[in-house]
Scaffold this active site. Structure first.
Site, PDB file in Angstrom:
ATOM      1  N   LYS A 241     -33.088  13.152  33.197  1.00 32.21           N
ATOM      2  CA  LYS A 241     -33.555  13.285  34.580  1.00 32.21           C
ATOM      3  C   LYS A 241     -34.826  14.133  34.688  1.00 32.21           C
ATOM      4  CE  LYS A 241     -29.655  12.107  37.496  1.00 32.21           C
ATOM      5  NZ  LYS A 241     -28.729  12.531  38.566  1.00 32.21           N
ATOM      6  N   ARG A 275     -22.261  11.302  32.119  1.00 36.86           N
ATOM      7  CA  ARG A 275     -22.940  10.006  32.221  1.00 36.86           C
ATOM      8  C   ARG A 275     -24.244  10.074  31.415  1.00 36.86           C
ATOM      9  NH1 ARG A 275     -26.756   7.398  35.501  1.00 36.86           N
ATOM     10  NH2 ARG A 275     -26.209   5.249  36.102  1.00 36.86           N
TER      11      ARG A 275
END
Length: 301
Positions: A241, A275
Protein backbone atom coordinates in the site's frame (compact mmCIF):
# COMPACT_ATOMS: atom_id res chain seq x y z
CA UNK A 1 -31.37 -17.94 5.79
CA UNK A 2 -28.55 -20.40 6.62
CA UNK A 3 -28.96 -23.17 9.20
CA UNK A 4 -26.86 -21.44 11.83
CA UNK A 5 -28.76 -18.19 11.34
CA UNK A 6 -32.06 -20.07 11.73
CA UNK A 7 -30.79 -21.62 14.97
CA UNK A 8 -29.85 -18.19 16.27
CA UNK A 9 -33.28 -16.77 15.41
CA UNK A 10 -35.02 -19.72 17.10
CA UNK A 11 -32.83 -19.55 20.18
CA UNK A 12 -33.32 -15.82 20.72
CA UNK A 13 -31.07 -12.80 20.21
CA UNK A 14 -27.38 -13.49 19.70
CA UNK A 15 -25.16 -11.75 22.24
CA UNK A 16 -23.25 -8.78 20.82
CA UNK A 17 -19.94 -9.88 22.31
CA UNK A 18 -17.27 -11.27 19.97
CA UNK A 19 -16.52 -14.96 20.15
CA UNK A 20 -12.74 -14.51 20.02
CA UNK A 21 -12.43 -17.04 17.21
CA UNK A 22 -13.11 -17.00 13.48
CA UNK A 23 -14.92 -19.94 11.89
CA UNK A 24 -15.23 -20.19 8.14
CA UNK A 25 -15.99 -23.26 6.05
CA UNK A 26 -15.46 -25.65 8.94
CA UNK A 27 -12.07 -24.16 9.79
CA UNK A 28 -11.28 -22.42 13.05
CA UNK A 29 -8.76 -19.58 13.30
CA UNK A 30 -8.25 -18.92 16.98
CA UNK A 31 -6.06 -16.43 18.86
CA UNK A 32 -2.42 -16.87 17.92
CA UNK A 33 -3.15 -18.32 14.48
CA UNK A 34 -2.18 -16.49 11.30
CA UNK A 35 -4.39 -16.98 8.24
CA UNK A 36 -3.00 -15.87 4.88
CA UNK A 37 -5.53 -14.31 2.49
CA UNK A 38 -4.22 -14.29 -1.09
CA UNK A 39 -5.39 -11.51 -3.42
CA UNK A 40 -6.72 -12.44 -6.86
CA UNK A 41 -7.84 -9.37 -8.82
CA UNK A 42 -10.25 -10.08 -11.69
CA UNK A 43 -9.67 -6.52 -12.88
CA UNK A 44 -7.73 -5.05 -15.81
CA UNK A 45 -6.46 -2.07 -13.81
CA UNK A 46 -5.29 -3.24 -10.39
CA UNK A 47 -2.82 -0.83 -8.78
CA UNK A 48 -0.37 -3.67 -8.13
CA UNK A 49 -0.57 -6.38 -10.79
CA UNK A 50 -1.90 -4.19 -13.63
CA UNK A 51 -4.33 -6.83 -14.82
CA UNK A 52 -2.09 -9.90 -14.53
CA UNK A 53 -5.01 -12.03 -13.28
CA UNK A 54 -7.84 -10.41 -15.22
CA UNK A 55 -7.98 -13.30 -17.68
CA UNK A 56 -9.88 -16.27 -16.25
CA UNK A 57 -7.16 -18.87 -16.85
CA UNK A 58 -4.47 -16.60 -15.39
CA UNK A 59 -6.60 -16.06 -12.29
CA UNK A 60 -7.12 -19.81 -11.88
CA UNK A 61 -3.37 -20.46 -12.15
CA UNK A 62 -2.64 -17.74 -9.62
CA UNK A 63 -5.17 -19.16 -7.18
CA UNK A 64 -3.77 -22.69 -7.55
CA UNK A 65 -0.29 -21.35 -6.87
CA UNK A 66 -1.45 -19.37 -3.85
CA UNK A 67 -3.10 -22.43 -2.31
CA UNK A 68 0.01 -24.51 -2.95
CA UNK A 69 2.11 -21.84 -1.22
CA UNK A 70 0.06 -21.75 1.93
CA UNK A 71 -2.98 -19.53 1.39
CA UNK A 72 -5.87 -20.25 3.74
CA UNK A 73 -8.23 -17.79 2.04
CA UNK A 74 -8.54 -16.60 -1.56
CA UNK A 75 -9.92 -13.06 -1.85
CA UNK A 76 -11.53 -12.36 -5.22
CA UNK A 77 -12.10 -8.81 -6.39
CA UNK A 78 -13.92 -7.63 -9.50
CA UNK A 79 -13.51 -3.85 -9.12
CA UNK A 80 -10.37 -1.79 -8.54
CA UNK A 81 -10.45 -0.12 -5.13
CA UNK A 82 -9.37 3.31 -6.36
CA UNK A 83 -10.37 5.63 -9.16
CA UNK A 84 -11.03 4.06 -12.53
CA UNK A 85 -13.59 3.10 -15.12
CA UNK A 86 -17.08 2.54 -13.76
CA UNK A 87 -17.91 -1.15 -13.38
CA UNK A 88 -21.65 -1.97 -13.42
CA UNK A 89 -22.99 -4.56 -11.00
CA UNK A 90 -23.61 -6.99 -13.85
CA UNK A 91 -19.98 -6.76 -14.97
CA UNK A 92 -18.66 -7.23 -11.44
CA UNK A 93 -20.81 -10.37 -11.14
CA UNK A 94 -19.53 -11.61 -14.50
CA UNK A 95 -15.95 -11.20 -13.32
CA UNK A 96 -16.40 -12.86 -9.94
CA UNK A 97 -19.16 -15.49 -9.88
CA UNK A 98 -17.80 -17.93 -12.51
CA UNK A 99 -14.39 -17.68 -10.88
CA UNK A 100 -15.82 -18.39 -7.40
CA UNK A 101 -17.65 -21.38 -8.87
CA UNK A 102 -14.44 -22.76 -10.37
CA UNK A 103 -12.46 -22.12 -7.19
CA UNK A 104 -15.03 -24.00 -5.15
CA UNK A 105 -14.79 -26.94 -7.56
CA UNK A 106 -10.98 -27.01 -7.56
CA UNK A 107 -10.38 -26.26 -3.88
CA UNK A 108 -13.31 -27.52 -1.79
CA UNK A 109 -11.52 -26.87 1.50
CA UNK A 110 -10.17 -23.38 0.87
CA UNK A 111 -12.01 -20.34 2.25
CA UNK A 112 -13.25 -18.10 -0.57
CA UNK A 113 -13.73 -14.38 0.04
CA UNK A 114 -15.27 -11.82 -2.29
CA UNK A 115 -14.06 -8.23 -2.10
CA UNK A 116 -17.17 -6.14 -2.80
CA UNK A 117 -19.30 -3.41 -1.27
CA UNK A 118 -22.41 -4.35 -3.27
CA UNK A 119 -25.11 -6.58 -1.79
CA UNK A 120 -26.12 -7.96 -5.20
CA UNK A 121 -22.56 -9.11 -5.88
CA UNK A 122 -22.18 -10.54 -2.39
CA UNK A 123 -25.42 -12.50 -2.79
CA UNK A 124 -24.43 -13.93 -6.18
CA UNK A 125 -20.98 -14.95 -4.94
CA UNK A 126 -22.31 -16.49 -1.72
CA UNK A 127 -24.77 -18.53 -3.78
CA UNK A 128 -21.81 -19.70 -5.90
CA UNK A 129 -19.87 -20.88 -2.85
CA UNK A 130 -18.09 -17.89 -1.28
CA UNK A 131 -17.56 -18.09 2.49
CA UNK A 132 -16.72 -14.48 3.34
CA UNK A 133 -17.81 -11.03 2.16
CA UNK A 134 -14.91 -8.59 2.38
CA UNK A 135 -16.66 -5.20 2.58
CA UNK A 136 -13.81 -2.70 2.37
CA UNK A 137 -16.15 0.31 2.20
CA UNK A 138 -17.65 0.23 5.69
CA UNK A 139 -21.22 -0.73 4.94
CA UNK A 140 -21.75 1.63 2.00
CA UNK A 141 -24.47 -0.81 0.93
CA UNK A 142 -26.32 -1.51 4.20
CA UNK A 143 -27.86 -4.69 2.77
CA UNK A 144 -24.49 -6.43 2.46
CA UNK A 145 -24.56 -7.46 6.14
CA UNK A 146 -28.02 -8.91 5.57
CA UNK A 147 -26.61 -11.00 2.73
CA UNK A 148 -23.96 -12.41 5.09
CA UNK A 149 -26.72 -13.34 7.54
CA UNK A 150 -28.94 -14.83 4.82
CA UNK A 151 -26.20 -17.18 3.58
CA UNK A 152 -24.52 -17.71 6.98
CA UNK A 153 -21.16 -16.50 5.66
CA UNK A 154 -18.52 -14.26 7.17
CA UNK A 155 -18.30 -10.49 6.97
CA UNK A 156 -15.41 -8.02 7.16
CA UNK A 157 -16.36 -4.79 8.94
CA UNK A 158 -14.09 -1.97 7.84
CA UNK A 159 -13.41 1.75 8.26
CA UNK A 160 -13.24 4.24 5.39
CA UNK A 161 -13.66 7.51 7.23
CA UNK A 162 -17.05 8.14 5.64
CA UNK A 163 -15.74 8.02 2.07
CA UNK A 164 -17.88 6.72 -0.75
CA UNK A 165 -16.51 3.65 -2.58
CA UNK A 166 -13.54 4.22 -4.86
CA UNK A 167 -12.68 7.69 -3.59
CA UNK A 168 -9.45 8.92 -2.00
CA UNK A 169 -9.08 10.99 1.19
CA UNK A 170 -8.36 14.72 0.94
CA UNK A 171 -6.96 16.52 3.97
CA UNK A 172 -8.58 13.96 6.23
CA UNK A 173 -8.30 14.57 9.98
CA UNK A 174 -9.25 12.71 13.16
CA UNK A 175 -9.07 13.66 16.81
CA UNK A 176 -7.86 10.08 17.35
CA UNK A 177 -7.85 7.85 14.28
CA UNK A 178 -7.52 4.64 16.30
CA UNK A 179 -10.54 5.50 18.44
CA UNK A 180 -12.53 6.45 15.34
CA UNK A 181 -11.65 3.15 13.65
CA UNK A 182 -12.40 1.13 16.79
CA UNK A 183 -15.79 2.72 17.36
CA UNK A 184 -16.80 2.39 13.72
CA UNK A 185 -15.83 -1.24 13.16
CA UNK A 186 -17.22 -2.40 16.50
CA UNK A 187 -20.54 -0.69 15.75
CA UNK A 188 -20.64 -2.35 12.31
CA UNK A 189 -19.83 -5.74 13.85
CA UNK A 190 -22.59 -5.37 16.43
CA UNK A 191 -25.01 -4.27 13.71
CA UNK A 192 -24.14 -7.37 11.70
CA UNK A 193 -24.78 -9.60 14.69
CA UNK A 194 -28.17 -7.94 15.18
CA UNK A 195 -28.99 -8.95 11.58
CA UNK A 196 -28.09 -12.57 12.30
CA UNK A 197 -24.41 -12.83 11.31
CA UNK A 198 -22.65 -15.16 13.74
CA UNK A 199 -20.07 -13.45 15.98
CA UNK A 200 -17.61 -16.17 14.95
CA UNK A 201 -18.04 -15.11 11.30
CA UNK A 202 -16.98 -11.48 11.76
CA UNK A 203 -13.63 -9.78 11.18
CA UNK A 204 -12.73 -6.14 11.73
CA UNK A 205 -10.35 -4.27 9.42
CA UNK A 206 -8.74 -0.89 10.17
CA UNK A 207 -8.47 -0.54 6.37
CA UNK A 208 -5.09 1.16 6.09
CA UNK A 209 -5.00 4.03 3.56
CA UNK A 210 -8.79 4.07 3.03
CA UNK A 211 -9.89 7.47 4.34
CA UNK A 212 -6.46 7.90 5.92
CA UNK A 213 -3.10 9.44 5.21
CA UNK A 214 0.28 7.80 5.82
CA UNK A 215 0.50 9.11 9.38
CA UNK A 216 -2.88 7.57 10.22
CA UNK A 217 -1.94 4.20 8.71
CA UNK A 218 1.35 4.10 10.60
CA UNK A 219 -0.39 5.01 13.85
CA UNK A 220 -2.94 2.26 13.31
CA UNK A 221 -0.11 -0.21 12.77
CA UNK A 222 1.65 0.85 15.96
CA UNK A 223 -1.56 0.69 18.02
CA UNK A 224 -3.15 -2.32 16.37
CA UNK A 225 -3.27 -4.08 19.75
CA UNK A 226 -6.09 -1.71 20.70
CA UNK A 227 -8.26 -3.19 17.95
CA UNK A 228 -7.20 -6.71 18.87
CA UNK A 229 -8.29 -5.87 22.40
CA UNK A 230 -11.91 -5.50 21.27
CA UNK A 231 -12.07 -9.29 20.96
CA UNK A 232 -13.06 -9.24 17.30
CA UNK A 233 -10.53 -11.01 15.02
CA UNK A 234 -8.52 -8.41 13.10
CA UNK A 235 -7.80 -8.47 9.36
CA UNK A 236 -4.75 -6.55 8.15
CA UNK A 237 -4.73 -5.53 4.47
CA UNK A 238 -1.50 -3.59 3.96
CA UNK A 239 0.21 -5.38 1.08
CA UNK A 240 2.19 -2.92 -1.07
CA UNK A 241 0.00 0.00 0.00
CA UNK A 242 0.87 3.66 -0.45
CA UNK A 243 1.68 4.33 3.21
CA UNK A 244 4.48 1.76 2.96
CA UNK A 245 5.71 3.29 -0.28
CA UNK A 246 5.66 6.82 1.11
CA UNK A 247 7.38 5.80 4.34
CA UNK A 248 10.20 3.96 2.54
CA UNK A 249 10.22 6.08 -0.64
CA UNK A 250 9.57 2.82 -2.53
CA UNK A 251 7.79 2.23 -5.81
CA UNK A 252 4.82 -0.14 -5.83
CA UNK A 253 7.07 -2.92 -7.16
CA UNK A 254 9.59 -2.46 -4.35
CA UNK A 255 7.44 -2.67 -1.22
CA UNK A 256 7.75 -6.33 -0.24
CA UNK A 257 10.22 -5.73 2.59
CA UNK A 258 8.03 -2.99 4.05
CA UNK A 259 4.95 -5.15 3.66
CA UNK A 260 6.54 -8.05 5.53
CA UNK A 261 7.69 -5.72 8.30
CA UNK A 262 4.14 -4.41 8.81
CA UNK A 263 2.76 -7.96 8.71
CA UNK A 264 5.21 -9.05 11.41
CA UNK A 265 4.42 -6.06 13.64
CA UNK A 266 0.71 -6.70 13.18
CA UNK A 267 1.00 -10.43 13.86
CA UNK A 268 3.01 -9.79 17.03
CA UNK A 269 0.17 -7.58 18.26
CA UNK A 270 -2.42 -10.29 17.62
CA UNK A 271 -3.85 -9.76 14.13
CA UNK A 272 -5.52 -12.88 12.75
CA UNK A 273 -5.87 -12.62 8.93
CA UNK A 274 -3.38 -11.06 6.50
CA UNK A 275 -4.39 -10.04 2.97
CA UNK A 276 -1.32 -10.24 0.69
CA UNK A 277 -0.08 -10.37 -2.88
CA UNK A 278 2.98 -12.58 -2.18
CA UNK A 279 1.58 -15.63 -0.42
CA UNK A 280 4.84 -17.54 0.00
CA UNK A 281 6.78 -14.63 1.52
CA UNK A 282 3.92 -13.75 3.86
CA UNK A 283 3.53 -17.38 4.97
CA UNK A 284 7.24 -17.61 5.84
CA UNK A 285 7.23 -14.30 7.71
CA UNK A 286 4.12 -15.16 9.72
CA UNK A 287 5.41 -18.65 10.51
CA UNK A 288 8.60 -17.02 11.81
CA UNK A 289 6.57 -14.75 14.09
CA UNK A 290 4.59 -17.75 15.36
CA UNK A 291 7.81 -19.67 16.06
CA UNK A 292 9.28 -16.75 18.02
CA UNK A 293 6.06 -16.46 20.02
CA UNK A 294 6.21 -20.16 20.91
CA UNK A 295 9.85 -19.97 21.88
CA UNK A 296 9.17 -16.85 23.93
CA UNK A 297 6.43 -18.57 25.87
CA UNK A 298 8.79 -21.46 26.58
CA UNK A 299 11.47 -19.09 27.83
CA UNK A 300 8.99 -17.48 30.23
CA UNK A 301 8.38 -20.79 32.01
Amino acid sequence: MGAAARERSIGGPEPMTPSGVLRLRGRTFGPGSHAVMAVINRTPDSFYDRGATFAFDAAVRAADTAVARGADIIDVGGVKAGYGEDVPVEEEIRRTVPFVTELRRRHPGVVISVDTWRAAVGRACAAAGADLVNDTWAGADPDLARVAAEFDVGLVCSHSGGLAPRTDPHRVAYADVVADVRDTVVALAERAVSFGVGPDRILIDPTHDFGKNTYHSLLLTRRLHELVGTGWPVLVAVSNKDFIGETLDAAVTDRLAGTLAVLAVSAWQGARVFRVHDTAAARRALDAVAAMERQGRGADR
